[in-house]
Design an enzyme around this catalytic site. Structure first.
Site, PDB file in Angstrom:
ATOM      1  N   ASP A 223       0.789  -1.222   0.000  1.00 29.98           N
ATOM      2  CA  ASP A 223       0.000   0.000   0.000  1.00 29.98           C
ATOM      3  C   ASP A 223       0.824   1.277   0.000  1.00 29.98           C
ATOM      4  O   ASP A 223       0.250   2.367   0.029  1.00 29.98           O
ATOM      5  CB  ASP A 223      -0.958   0.020   1.213  1.00 29.98           C
ATOM      6  CG  ASP A 223      -0.328  -0.588   2.455  1.00 29.98           C
ATOM      7  OD1 ASP A 223      -1.042  -1.255   3.210  1.00 29.98           O
ATOM      8  OD2 ASP A 223       0.885  -0.404   2.642  1.00 29.98           O
ATOM      9  N   CYS A 268       8.652 -13.977   4.940  1.00 29.00           N
ATOM     10  CA  CYS A 268       8.688 -13.411   6.285  1.00 29.00           C
ATOM     11  C   CYS A 268      10.087 -13.180   6.829  1.00 29.00           C
ATOM     12  O   CYS A 268      10.355 -12.152   7.454  1.00 29.00           O
ATOM     13  CB  CYS A 268       7.851 -14.247   7.245  1.00 29.00           C
ATOM     14  SG  CYS A 268       8.533 -15.880   7.641  1.00 29.00           S
ATOM     15  N   ASP A 297      -4.450 -15.960  12.427  1.00 24.74           N
ATOM     16  CA  ASP A 297      -5.861 -15.843  12.791  1.00 24.74           C
ATOM     17  C   ASP A 297      -6.460 -14.641  12.067  1.00 24.74           C
ATOM     18  O   ASP A 297      -6.134 -13.497  12.377  1.00 24.74           O
ATOM     19  CB  ASP A 297      -5.980 -15.686  14.308  1.00 24.74           C
ATOM     20  CG  ASP A 297      -7.411 -15.584  14.789  1.00 24.74           C
ATOM     21  OD1 ASP A 297      -8.311 -15.991  14.038  1.00 24.74           O
ATOM     22  OD2 ASP A 297      -7.627 -15.090  15.908  1.00 24.74           O
ATOM     23  N   ASP A 320      -8.082 -19.224   7.988  1.00 29.82           N
ATOM     24  CA  ASP A 320      -7.008 -19.326   8.968  1.00 29.82           C
ATOM     25  C   ASP A 320      -5.943 -20.290   8.454  1.00 29.82           C
ATOM     26  O   ASP A 320      -6.184 -21.083   7.541  1.00 29.82           O
ATOM     27  CB  ASP A 320      -7.538 -19.837  10.306  1.00 29.82           C
ATOM     28  CG  ASP A 320      -8.538 -18.881  10.937  1.00 29.82           C
ATOM     29  OD1 ASP A 320      -8.492 -17.683  10.608  1.00 29.82           O
ATOM     30  OD2 ASP A 320      -9.373 -19.345  11.739  1.00 29.82           O
ATOM     31  N   HIS A 326       7.029 -18.525  11.567  1.00 37.54           N
ATOM     32  CA  HIS A 326       6.866 -17.146  11.112  1.00 37.54           C
ATOM     33  C   HIS A 326       7.919 -16.308  11.830  1.00 37.54           C
ATOM     34  O   HIS A 326       8.279 -16.585  12.974  1.00 37.54           O
ATOM     35  CB  HIS A 326       5.465 -16.615  11.406  1.00 37.54           C
ATOM     36  CG  HIS A 326       5.236 -15.226  10.918  1.00 37.54           C
ATOM     37  ND1 HIS A 326       5.606 -14.819   9.652  1.00 37.54           N
ATOM     38  CD2 HIS A 326       4.710 -14.125  11.523  1.00 37.54           C
ATOM     39  CE1 HIS A 326       5.293 -13.546   9.500  1.00 37.54           C
ATOM     40  NE2 HIS A 326       4.760 -13.107  10.625  1.00 37.54           N
ATOM     41  N   ASP A 351       6.138  -6.459  13.105  1.00 35.43           N
ATOM     42  CA  ASP A 351       6.125  -7.433  12.017  1.00 35.43           C
ATOM     43  C   ASP A 351       5.925  -6.713  10.698  1.00 35.43           C
ATOM     44  O   ASP A 351       4.917  -6.037  10.495  1.00 35.43           O
ATOM     45  CB  ASP A 351       4.997  -8.447  12.248  1.00 35.43           C
ATOM     46  CG  ASP A 351       5.088  -9.639  11.312  1.00 35.43           C
ATOM     47  OD1 ASP A 351       5.914  -9.606  10.379  1.00 35.43           O
ATOM     48  OD2 ASP A 351       4.329 -10.605  11.517  1.00 35.43           O
ATOM     49  N   ASN A 391      -0.496 -18.469  20.639  1.00 34.33           N
ATOM     50  CA  ASN A 391      -1.320 -19.124  21.668  1.00 34.33           C
ATOM     51  C   ASN A 391      -2.733 -19.464  21.231  1.00 34.33           C
ATOM     52  O   ASN A 391      -3.575 -19.766  22.083  1.00 34.33           O
ATOM     53  CB  ASN A 391      -1.383 -18.246  22.921  1.00 34.33           C
ATOM     54  CG  ASN A 391      -1.423 -19.066  24.201  1.00 34.33           C
ATOM     55  OD1 ASN A 391      -1.065 -20.232  24.207  1.00 34.33           O
ATOM     56  ND2 ASN A 391      -1.873 -18.462  25.277  1.00 34.33           N
ATOM     57  N   THR A 412      -5.118 -27.363  22.351  1.00 32.44           N
ATOM     58  CA  THR A 412      -4.782 -26.083  22.976  1.00 32.44           C
ATOM     59  C   THR A 412      -3.283 -25.858  23.080  1.00 32.44           C
ATOM     60  O   THR A 412      -2.848 -24.796  23.541  1.00 32.44           O
ATOM     61  CB  THR A 412      -5.382 -26.008  24.394  1.00 32.44           C
ATOM     62  OG1 THR A 412      -4.764 -27.017  25.211  1.00 32.44           O
ATOM     63  CG2 THR A 412      -6.887 -26.222  24.362  1.00 32.44           C
ATOM     64  N   GLU A 440       2.558 -24.249  28.466  1.00 38.02           N
ATOM     65  CA  GLU A 440       1.350 -24.764  27.818  1.00 38.02           C
ATOM     66  C   GLU A 440       0.643 -25.774  28.715  1.00 38.02           C
ATOM     67  O   GLU A 440       1.269 -26.670  29.286  1.00 38.02           O
ATOM     68  CB  GLU A 440       1.702 -25.428  26.487  1.00 38.02           C
ATOM     69  CG  GLU A 440       1.948 -24.450  25.360  1.00 38.02           C
ATOM     70  CD  GLU A 440       0.667 -23.798  24.857  1.00 38.02           C
ATOM     71  OE1 GLU A 440      -0.401 -23.989  25.470  1.00 38.02           O
ATOM     72  OE2 GLU A 440       0.738 -23.071  23.853  1.00 38.02           O
ATOM     73  N   GLU A 445      -1.676 -20.403  31.996  1.00 37.25           N
ATOM     74  CA  GLU A 445      -1.812 -20.216  30.546  1.00 37.25           C
ATOM     75  C   GLU A 445      -3.271 -20.224  30.133  1.00 37.25           C
ATOM     76  O   GLU A 445      -3.712 -19.403  29.326  1.00 37.25           O
ATOM     77  CB  GLU A 445      -1.031 -21.323  29.825  1.00 37.25           C
ATOM     78  CG  GLU A 445      -1.014 -21.198  28.301  1.00 37.25           C
ATOM     79  CD  GLU A 445      -2.135 -21.965  27.651  1.00 37.25           C
ATOM     80  OE1 GLU A 445      -2.537 -21.571  26.524  1.00 37.25           O
ATOM     81  OE2 GLU A 445      -2.631 -22.931  28.253  1.00 37.25           O
TER      82      GLU A 445
END
Length: 693
Positions: A223, A268, A297, A320, A326, A351, A391, A412, A440, A445
């Site tokens: 852009d 990336c 997400d 997704d 990444h 990022d 997460n 999870t 985790e 968490e």
């Protein structure tokens, strides 16, 4: 560096570039441009047509930035009142002056104007940078070793691959190359912010939060005609594959030298490497960070839906995605915009990869690491997106032949593995996962996750900073069927991949199983390239015994697809024939190890003297390699990339290429060789070169 003036009360000026650069930690930059840091005095000596009389004569210094769109700032000049305190060997007509830029001054190019005896004269130009060595600067970093690593070090490591096989890529930041000051300031001047509101943009450049956000937008191109164009397709026509690049300076200089036209192409790790170079040059402590099994997400739900195709069903795409890895950067700065007490100061995620728009532009951050750790998704900038990357929860669905979706499992713990950065002072991997989230599966968490997805943000859950390990919770009852994919040998490019599927059960009766094993070529960002092989087998699992199914992926099956794919996704869907509604899933992302590219340099290497390097590479395939190119690069060693066209290389044969180069800067530099062929992506090798004066 001295300048002479004619017909002026100022007959000359010495900006003492070497002394000032040494004191301001900018000694690696060219001395023909004075580059200093804010909050710290620098010396300028004015040669005058007649002696300066202290207490009678008055000298005023004004610095302005932005040319016609100038932003004038008065710079502190204590020696204008107390010249006798200095003893620099000055003559009666020589006036030494110490100038101290304010610690919150906007960074950028400045013109220094002196007023004396009724005459105004621009006596010097300078570039002002952030100062992580000064406690009053908003990017102050207390540890000297960390400052040397995150500001001054031009050689870094970017981690890629998979959570099972983390692979280091040596990256040449090259932030102190001769034209980098001009390039980095041009990035700011080409931004949409500057074009829309020059005065406001210039005034805001004292704030690293603002500058970091602008840089994250300008490194990518969608852009604002930024530096690098992203490309995750199978074609890199009109440019170079992202895997070609070994450092930032070649990209940034290409952008500048081609009249600021976007460089093609990046992914990336390229965006992150280039951004790190720019931020370090500007004086903001920055490090490159890799997150393995990284969630993308798109709807801020903090849940990722992953679809698997049953036999006879068409592949269903999801908005997704789960990336093998990444890469972004963290920059060190204060965040008074979030809280005055310093709670959110420290590392901030930025990022530059164009994934989702933020405030209408492809930019991300700065997101406070403390806010991410605490699940404070209501805070700017882009905390929900980064929180999900490390997460989010994953839900696996099986798409049946009739188009219906059956939920298989919810996980999870899958996302956010082995968050990695280079260690301070060593080329070793530092795992920083615990700075992003609690262990985790721990109660802390899960409490943070629930808080992150809730609408009630009146109070932050009292979980604090990372705590010592808590006693393990009692294990859940074993599932009826446990399945696992195991790599039986290290997967190497040019060799068959050997794996096995291992199944066990706590059932006391034998179970008839239908087993479907699929191998797909995938981009590292989770997009599909091609189906490589698929097979269906039957098996019987006996009580208290394991059932093992060997898996072989031949070279001939995967080779042509690996020109475009980054990994092999091996999936096993197991169905209990007595209970066909019960399906079990195991997956493994296989990353092939590259063959070695051996780089060496003979003897001692001295600045401005010819040195000789050598590259050796052996063909790892049972077919002749064609269309081969060797590219050699290294900041401080080569002014531009050296490219060699290579002859065809037969199986089990090797080539040896020797080449001269003349290093032009001292210190530890990295010489990198990149080998490309018509049938494989780029393979790399590096050699650390210590250039002596």
């Amino acid at each position: 560096m001295s300048l002479l003036f004619n017909n002026s009360v100022f007959t000359g000026v010495d900006v003492h570039a070497k002394r000032n650069h040494d004191e301001h930690h900018t000694s690696e930059l060219p001395e023909d441009q004075l580059t200093v840091r804010r909050g710290q005095a620098f010396k300028v000596t004015l040669d005058l047509a007649k002696p300066f009389k202290q207490g009678i004569d008055s000298l005023v210094l004004i610095a302005s930035t932005g040319g016609k769109r100038s932003l004038a700032r008065s710079l502190a000049c204590p020696t204008c009142r107390s010249i006798s305190d200095l003893d620099f060997g000055s003559s009666a007509n020589s006036l030494p002056v110490l100038v101290t830029p304010p610690a919150d001054a906007p960074i950028g190019r400045y013109a220094l104007k002196a007023t004396l005896w009724g005459e105004d004269k621009t006596v010097a130009t300078l570039v002002l940078l952030y100062n992580p060595w000064f406690s009053g600067d908003s990017v102050f970093l207390a540890d000297e070793q960390e400052r040397r690593e995150y500001v001054l070090n031009e050689q870094g490591v970017i981690y890629r691959g998979s959570s099972n096989y983390i692979s280091p890529l040596n990256w040449d930041f090259g932030q102190f190359e001769d034209d980098m000051v001009d390039i980095c300031l041009n990035i700011l001047d080409k931004s949409l912010n500057y074009r829309k509101n020059p005065a406001g943009d210039l005034a805001s450049r004292g704030d690293p939060v603002y500058v970091g956000r602008v840089i994250s937008a300008m490194i990518n191109s969608p852009d604002d005609r930024g530096v690098v164009m992203g490309n995750w397709s199978d074609s890199f026509e009109g440019g170079l594959s992202p895997s070609h690049w070994s450092g930032s300076h070649d990209i940034l200089s290409m952008w500048k030298n081609n009249n600021f036209r976007t460089v093609k192409y990046g992914q990336c790790w390229v965006f992150a490497g280039v951004m790190c170079s720019v931020m370090r040059l500007l004086g903001i402590p920055t490090r490159v960070v890799s997150n393995f099994v990284s969630a993308h997400d798109t709807d801020a739900s903090l849940t990722i839906d992953v679809y698997h195709a049953d036999e006879g069903a068409r592949r269903k795409e999801s908005n997704d995605s789960i990336w093998n890895y990444h890469v972004w950067v963290e920059s060190w700065m204060k965040r008074p915009d979030l809280k005055a007490n310093g709670k959110y100061d420290g590392w901030q995620v930025l990022d530059a990869t164009p994934q989702e728009a933020s405030d209408g532009l492809y930019q991300c951050g700065p997101s406070s690491l403390v806010a991410i750790f605490n699940g404070e998704t209501q805070l700017p900038y882009d905390v929900p997106f980064v929180f999900a990357e490390v997460n989010a929860d994953c839900v696996d669905w099986l798409t049946k032949a009739d188009g219906t979706d059956v939920k298989m499992s919810s996980d999870t713990k899958r996302v956010g593995k082995s968050v990695s950065t280079k260690a301070v002072g060593y080329n070793k991997r530092l795992d920083i996962t615990r700075t992003y989230k609690h262990r985790e599966g721990s109660e802390e968490e899960r409490a943070v996750f629930r808080y992150a997805i809730s609408d009630d943000k009146d109070s932050v859950p009292d979980v604090g900073a990372p705590q010592p390990p808590t006693p393990p919770t009692p294990p859940r009852p074993l599932p009826q069927l446990i399945i696992q994919l195991v790599e039986t040998s290290v997967p190497e490019y040019g060799k068959d991949v050997q794996m096995k599927l291992v199944m066990s059960s706590d059932s006391r009766v034998e179970r008839k199983l239908n087993i479907r094993i699929t191998v797909e070529g995938m981009h590292y960002n989770g997009t599909f390239v091609a189906t490589i092989q698929s097979q269906v087998k039957e098996g019987t699992l006996h009580p208290f015994r394991e059932l093992t199914i060997p898996i072989v992926i031949p070279v001939r099956s995967y080779l042509k697809h690996m020109m475009y794919a980054d990994s092999l996704k091996v999936s096993a869907v197991v169905t209990d024939k007595k209970h066909p509604d019960k399906k079990y899933l195991a997956e493994d992302d296989v990353v092939l190890h590259d063959p070695p590219v051996i780089v060496t340099v003979n003897g001692f290497v001295r600045q401005h003297q010819v040195a000789y390097g050598e590259v050796i590479f052996m063909n790892p395939l049972q077919e002749t390699l064609t269309g081969m190119t060797l590219t050699v690069s290294g900041s401080g060693l080569l002014r531009q990339e050296l490219e060699h066209r290579l002859p065809n290389l037969s199986p089990n044969n090797r080539f040896r290429v020797q080449f001269p180069f003349v290093p032009y800067r001292t210190g530890l530099k990295m010489l990198t060789a990149d080998i490309h062929s018509s049938i494989f992506k780029d393979f790399k090798g590096s050699y650390a070169v210590n250039v002596r004066p």
